[in-house]
Design a protein around this motif. Structure first.
Motif, short mmCIF file in Angstrom:
data_model
loop_
_atom_site.label_atom_id
_atom_site.label_comp_id
_atom_site.label_asym_id
_atom_site.label_seq_id
_atom_site.Cartn_x
_atom_site.Cartn_y
_atom_site.Cartn_z
N ARG A 259 4.57 5.33 5.51
CA ARG A 259 4.19 6.28 4.48
C ARG A 259 5.30 6.52 3.46
NH1 ARG A 259 4.86 9.56 9.07
NH2 ARG A 259 6.61 11.01 8.93
N SER A 260 6.50 6.04 3.77
CA SER A 260 7.64 6.28 2.89
C SER A 260 7.69 5.27 1.75
CB SER A 260 8.94 6.24 3.68
OG SER A 260 9.17 4.93 4.16
N ASN A 261 6.76 4.30 1.72
CA ASN A 261 6.78 3.29 0.67
C ASN A 261 5.44 3.25 -0.07
OD1 ASN A 261 6.87 0.43 -0.56
ND2 ASN A 261 8.94 0.81 0.14
N PRO A 262 5.23 4.21 -0.96
CA PRO A 262 3.92 4.31 -1.62
C PRO A 262 3.61 3.15 -2.54
CG PRO A 262 5.50 5.85 -2.59
CD PRO A 262 6.14 5.30 -1.36
N ILE A 263 4.62 2.54 -3.15
CA ILE A 263 4.35 1.45 -4.10
C ILE A 263 3.73 0.27 -3.38
CG2 ILE A 263 5.41 -0.21 -5.69
CD1 ILE A 263 7.42 1.91 -6.44
N MET A 264 4.26 -0.09 -2.21
CA MET A 264 3.69 -1.19 -1.45
C MET A 264 2.26 -0.86 -1.01
SD MET A 264 6.89 -2.56 0.87
CE MET A 264 5.94 -3.94 1.49
N LEU A 265 2.03 0.40 -0.67
CA LEU A 265 0.69 0.83 -0.27
C LEU A 265 -0.28 0.73 -1.45
CD1 LEU A 265 -1.22 2.00 1.84
CD2 LEU A 265 -0.41 4.29 1.20
N ILE A 266 0.17 1.11 -2.63
CA ILE A 266 -0.68 1.02 -3.83
C ILE A 266 -1.03 -0.43 -4.11
CG2 ILE A 266 -0.70 1.33 -6.34
CD1 ILE A 266 0.98 3.87 -5.89
N ILE A 267 -0.04 -1.32 -4.04
CA ILE A 267 -0.30 -2.75 -4.27
C ILE A 267 -1.34 -3.26 -3.27
CG2 ILE A 267 0.70 -5.07 -4.21
CD1 ILE A 267 3.35 -3.79 -5.13
N LEU A 268 -1.20 -2.88 -2.00
CA LEU A 268 -2.14 -3.30 -0.98
C LEU A 268 -3.55 -2.80 -1.28
CD1 LEU A 268 -2.81 -4.56 1.76
CD2 LEU A 268 -2.02 -2.45 2.85
N LEU A 269 -3.66 -1.54 -1.69
CA LEU A 269 -4.98 -0.97 -1.99
C LEU A 269 -5.61 -1.66 -3.20
CD1 LEU A 269 -4.26 2.85 -1.43
CD2 LEU A 269 -5.51 1.27 0.07
N VAL A 270 -4.80 -2.00 -4.20
CA VAL A 270 -5.33 -2.70 -5.38
C VAL A 270 -5.86 -4.07 -4.98
CG1 VAL A 270 -4.67 -3.80 -7.55
CG2 VAL A 270 -3.88 -1.49 -7.05
N VAL A 271 -5.10 -4.80 -4.17
CA VAL A 271 -5.53 -6.12 -3.71
C VAL A 271 -6.84 -6.02 -2.93
CG1 VAL A 271 -4.99 -8.03 -2.15
CG2 VAL A 271 -3.24 -7.15 -3.71
N CYS A 272 -6.93 -5.03 -2.04
CA CYS A 272 -8.15 -4.85 -1.25
C CYS A 272 -9.33 -4.47 -2.15
CB CYS A 272 -7.94 -3.79 -0.18
SG CYS A 272 -6.81 -4.30 1.14
N ALA A 273 -9.09 -3.65 -3.17
CA ALA A 273 -10.16 -3.27 -4.09
C ALA A 273 -10.65 -4.48 -4.88
CB ALA A 273 -9.65 -2.19 -5.05
N VAL A 274 -9.73 -5.33 -5.32
CA VAL A 274 -10.12 -6.55 -6.03
C VAL A 274 -10.94 -7.45 -5.11
CG1 VAL A 274 -9.24 -8.69 -7.07
CG2 VAL A 274 -8.18 -6.50 -7.64
N ALA A 275 -10.53 -7.54 -3.84
CA ALA A 275 -11.24 -8.38 -2.88
C ALA A 275 -12.67 -7.88 -2.65
CB ALA A 275 -10.47 -8.42 -1.56
N VAL A 276 -12.82 -6.57 -2.52
CA VAL A 276 -14.15 -5.99 -2.30
C VAL A 276 -15.03 -6.24 -3.52
CG1 VAL A 276 -15.43 -3.83 -2.01
CG2 VAL A 276 -13.36 -4.26 -0.66
N TYR A 277 -14.48 -6.02 -4.70
CA TYR A 277 -15.25 -6.24 -5.94
C TYR A 277 -15.69 -7.71 -6.04
CZ TYR A 277 -16.28 -6.75 -10.90
OH TYR A 277 -16.88 -7.03 -12.10
N ALA A 278 -14.76 -8.62 -5.78
CA ALA A 278 -15.07 -10.05 -5.88
C ALA A 278 -16.12 -10.45 -4.84
CB ALA A 278 -13.80 -10.88 -5.70
#
Length: 217
Positions: free
Chosen positions: A5-24
């Motif tokens: 939880r101490s690394n929000p930027i990596m978490l945001i990148i992961l969530l963006v990638v997962c969102a792109v995957a779901v959309y695709a």
């Protein structure tokens, strides 16, 4: 080391990638064949199913994310991470970000967009190497990140000098990738691979020579 939880930027990148995957996955036709690998000249040379094309990005991002947090805790030299914690997480964010951008490019290609994969991969990998090179000298001795040879792991002096040398090599490699993206001067993948292999091997050779030199004293 900090917890996940101490690394929000990596978490945001992961969530963006997962969102792109779901959309695709929702939008792409189920019976289509999609490019999942490109040749040196930028042409697709392997196609896969929708599931394969969509899942590559999230799998890679999750692996980087988990490894970035878990592996340092298992490192015998884990106390050293406190000495370069800021640089460590910055580099992991950059690596994860570059991989995410490459994945988004492949998804754009799956949707039929005209994307010069070779140009973008060369450019992004080049920038990645340049950033890594600039921070390489700040990485402290560990078993996970950096130039790990028997000689760098045996002597902290060898580690520090090798990483300062390796940082310059990484910047050179990055410049080669960026130049190749801009002007395409390297068209033979065999020559390109040999050049990169030679540059990559040079810090390993340097660490051995330096270790022997210090040992002889």
């Amino acid at each position: 080391m900090n917890k996940i939880r101490s690394n929000p930027i990596m978490l945001i990148i992961l969530l963006v990638v997962c969102a792109v995957a779901v959309y695709a996955y929702v939008k792409l036709p189920a019976d289509g064949r999609y490019p999942v690998h490109w040749s040196f000249d930028g042409q697709p040379d392997r196609y896969g199913s929708k599931l394969e094309a969509v899942s590559i990005g999230p799998i890679i991002s999750i692996m980087i994310y988990v490894f970035a947090v878990v592996l340092p805790a298992l490192d015998p030299k884990k106390k050293n991470y406190e000495r370069f914690k800021r640089e460590y997480f910055l580099l992991m964010q950059v690596i994860m970000g570059v991989m995410a951008m490459i994945y988004i490019m492949t998804i754009m290609a799956a949707f039929g967009r005209q994307v010069n994969i070779t140009l973008w991969i060369n450019a992004m990998v080049g920038v990645l190497f340049i950033i890594l090179g600039n921070y390489m000298g700040r990485i402290k001795q560990n078993w996970y990140m950096g130039i790990k040879t028997p000689w760098t792991l045996s002597d902290e002096r060898v580690w520090n000098k090798t990483h300062r040398f390796g940082g310059k090599i990484f910047v050179i490699m990055g410049a080669i990738f960026v130049l190749n993206a801009l002007v395409g001067f390297m068209t033979n993948w065999i020559v390109f691979s040999i050049l990169l292999f030679g540059l990559t091997l040079s810090p390993v050779v340097y660490s051995y020579i330096l270790f022997r030199k210090l040992e002889s004293r």
